[in-house]
Scaffold this motif. Sequence first.
Motif, short mmCIF file in Angstrom:
data_model
loop_
_atom_site.label_atom_id
_atom_site.label_comp_id
_atom_site.label_asym_id
_atom_site.label_seq_id
_atom_site.Cartn_x
_atom_site.Cartn_y
_atom_site.Cartn_z
N ASP A 172 -0.57 -5.94 -4.95
CA ASP A 172 -0.07 -7.34 -4.60
C ASP A 172 -1.26 -8.28 -4.08
O ASP A 172 -2.19 -7.62 -3.40
CB ASP A 172 1.09 -7.15 -3.17
N THR A 174 -2.24 -11.65 -2.70
CA THR A 174 -1.71 -12.93 -2.01
C THR A 174 -2.86 -13.81 -1.63
O THR A 174 -3.95 -13.37 -1.20
CB THR A 174 -1.07 -12.48 -0.67
N HIS A 216 2.53 -10.15 -7.86
CA HIS A 216 2.84 -8.81 -7.85
C HIS A 216 2.75 -8.00 -9.13
O HIS A 216 3.30 -8.72 -10.11
CB HIS A 216 4.39 -8.45 -7.34
N GLU A 218 3.11 -4.27 -11.67
CA GLU A 218 3.14 -3.16 -11.63
C GLU A 218 2.95 -2.49 -13.09
O GLU A 218 3.20 -3.37 -14.16
CB GLU A 218 4.68 -2.68 -11.35
#
Length: 224
Positions: A172, A174, A216, A218
């Motif tokens: 993540d 940010t 995000h 993955e």
Amino acid sequence: MARTFLAPRDRELAEELREVRASQVRLLDAFDAERVRIERDLHDGAQQRLVSLGMTLGMLRLDTPPDSPQAELLTQAEAQLSTAHQELRALIRGLNPPVLADHGLVAAIEDYAARFPIPVTVDLRLPEELPRQVETTMYYLINEAMTNIAKHSGAARAEVRGRYHADLLIFDITDDGRGGVNTEAGSGVSGLADRVKALDGRMRVSSPAGGPTLLHVEVPCRFA
């Protein structure tokens, strides 16, 4: 009848999917090879020419009166040469950071964050050794995402968080900037998504107007 008509097509689709994934892997390998070649050419070519130019300027200074106009011009040229050398070294380090090869992804991201123009909180709890292709791709993805933050977000702070869970690398990224990131094709974000897709991963972006922005990621990461 259904099995007769569908089974061959299923095998064809599976084969096409394997070929697509193999093609993605080849593209990543080609990118790594080209990056290494560019880094080597810059180090052995442009950087050595800058060193040679610095030596030439030094020899000229020996024959130049200290208070002459030529001495002032030499001082300016030496300052510009020093700046160019520092920028080239930073570029080479960005193409092939030694800390990534020597100490892994966590250390490389921490090193990059320490030199970032805004404060960055780094919270990475990852395996010490990752597959080379995954490690390299994720380094450049995080690097590019953070560069976008510095250039476009107007953020005062950023954070990079990473975990390894159930054969997945989860990141993540940010920032507290203005938000409103454009995720349409052709944007910088779409380029990041392509890198993630090449690793059979997925990426989501949340960036409402006014911020904050969350990237995000993955990526599958399985160890033999």
